[in-house]
Design a protein around this motif. Structure first.
Motif, PDB file in Angstrom:
ATOM      1  N   VAL A  85       0.870  -1.178   0.000  1.00 19.17           N
ATOM      2  CA  VAL A  85       0.000   0.000   0.000  1.00 19.17           C
ATOM      3  C   VAL A  85       0.905   1.226   0.000  1.00 19.17           C
ATOM      4  O   VAL A  85       1.760   1.378   0.874  1.00 19.17           O
ATOM      5  CB  VAL A  85      -0.923   0.022   1.221  1.00 19.17           C
ATOM      6  CG1 VAL A  85      -1.752   1.313   1.236  1.00 19.17           C
ATOM      7  CG2 VAL A  85      -1.839  -1.190   1.233  1.00 19.17           C
ATOM      8  N   LYS A 112      -2.767   4.021  -2.847  1.00 12.13           N
ATOM      9  CA  LYS A 112      -2.745   3.078  -3.960  1.00 12.13           C
ATOM     10  C   LYS A 112      -2.354   1.675  -3.506  1.00 12.13           C
ATOM     11  O   LYS A 112      -1.523   1.509  -2.606  1.00 12.13           O
ATOM     12  CB  LYS A 112      -1.743   3.532  -5.028  1.00 12.13           C
ATOM     13  CG  LYS A 112      -2.065   4.859  -5.672  1.00 12.13           C
ATOM     14  CD  LYS A 112      -0.952   5.267  -6.637  1.00 12.13           C
ATOM     15  CE  LYS A 112      -1.232   6.611  -7.276  1.00 12.13           C
ATOM     16  NZ  LYS A 112      -0.117   7.055  -8.125  1.00 12.13           N
ATOM     17  N   GLY A 119      -5.301   3.525  -7.369  1.00  7.48           N
ATOM     18  CA  GLY A 119      -6.114   3.830  -6.198  1.00  7.48           C
ATOM     19  C   GLY A 119      -6.608   5.267  -6.219  1.00  7.48           C
ATOM     20  O   GLY A 119      -6.258   6.059  -7.095  1.00  7.48           O
ATOM     21  N   TRP A 150      -8.991   9.248  -9.354  1.00  6.49           N
ATOM     22  CA  TRP A 150      -8.349   7.933  -9.334  1.00  6.49           C
ATOM     23  C   TRP A 150      -7.026   8.005 -10.088  1.00  6.49           C
ATOM     24  O   TRP A 150      -6.945   8.627 -11.153  1.00  6.49           O
ATOM     25  CB  TRP A 150      -9.255   6.893  -9.980  1.00  6.49           C
ATOM     26  CG  TRP A 150      -8.904   5.486  -9.609  1.00  6.49           C
ATOM     27  CD1 TRP A 150      -8.017   4.657 -10.248  1.00  6.49           C
ATOM     28  CD2 TRP A 150      -9.425   4.740  -8.511  1.00  6.49           C
ATOM     29  NE1 TRP A 150      -7.946   3.448  -9.610  1.00  6.49           N
ATOM     30  CE2 TRP A 150      -8.803   3.456  -8.541  1.00  6.49           C
ATOM     31  CE3 TRP A 150     -10.363   5.012  -7.508  1.00  6.49           C
ATOM     32  CZ2 TRP A 150      -9.093   2.464  -7.606  1.00  6.49           C
ATOM     33  CZ3 TRP A 150     -10.636   4.030  -6.569  1.00  6.49           C
ATOM     34  CH2 TRP A 150     -10.008   2.775  -6.636  1.00  6.49           C
TER      35      TRP A 150
END
Length: 198
Positions: free
Chosen positions: A69, A99, A119, A150
């Motif tokens: 992450v 993300k 993400g 996004w």
């Protein structure tokens, strides 16, 4: 704005707790981008590109060898500059991306990796100006205070002096309206970024 401050504070606490999490890496990023503003669904608008920079802090937490992450806190410049016109819209934001990053080694036994990350992001407006004829005016009252969208990122991780060098191409597609009174105008930004993780 309050939500961004709270999230930023939580991110700061997470990054300062690096000693407690061996899977957590911290670093910094610097990039150059081309930004435009177009309706939702359009990837870009060729006649309205504004150049800009982004820089800030990075944090990456590894769930396992191939999944992580990645987040950070980035100052980023967006806006548009229509071709054949001396008009420029300049919007600067403090952006928080989150993300999921998927990665794989390029070659067995090699520390170099290729990664794909995607993400959402949330940004708060810091500055908004309209410039024409060499004169600029503040348009904060006409621009929404937050930008959400996004992001997609493709890049390479290379070992450099026991650190990790990241070279990536990132595309952010905004979902939220830029202006309060104009419909169907969202931020779109393509950037080439250089980062270090320690």
């Amino acid at each position: 704005m309050k939500h961004v401050k709270r999230i930023s504070f939580l991110l700061f606490l997470m990054m300062t707790s690096v000693q407690a999490f061996s899977q957590l890496e911290m670093g910094a990023q610097l990039g150059m981008g081309a930004s435009t503003q177009a309706d939702l669904g359009n990837i870009c608008k060729n006649d309205g590109v504004r150049g800009g920079v982004n820089f800030g802090l990075l944090a990456r937490y590894h769930a396992n060898d191939w999944l992580a992450v990645k987040s950070g806190l980035l100052y980023t410049q967006k806006g548009s500059q229509p071709d054949g016109s001396d008009e420029t819209y300049r919007m600067n934001y403090l952006q928080l991306p989150v993300k999921a990053e998927f990665s794989s080694t390029l070659k067995q036994g090699n520390a170099s990796r290729i990664f794909l990350a995607t993400g959402p992001y949330l940004a708060t407006r810091l500055k908004a100006e309209y410039e024409t004829g060499g004169r600029s005016s503040d348009i904060k009252d006409e621009v929404n205070s937050t930008d959400a969208g996004w992001g997609f990122e493709l890049g390479f991780q290379l070992p450099v002096a026991r650190q990790k060098l990241l070279l990536s191409l990132n595309y952010d597609m905004g979902f939220s309206e830029v202006f309060k009174t104009t419909d169907d105008i969202q931020n779109k930004t393509l950037s080439l970024n250089l980062g270090f993780l320690f």
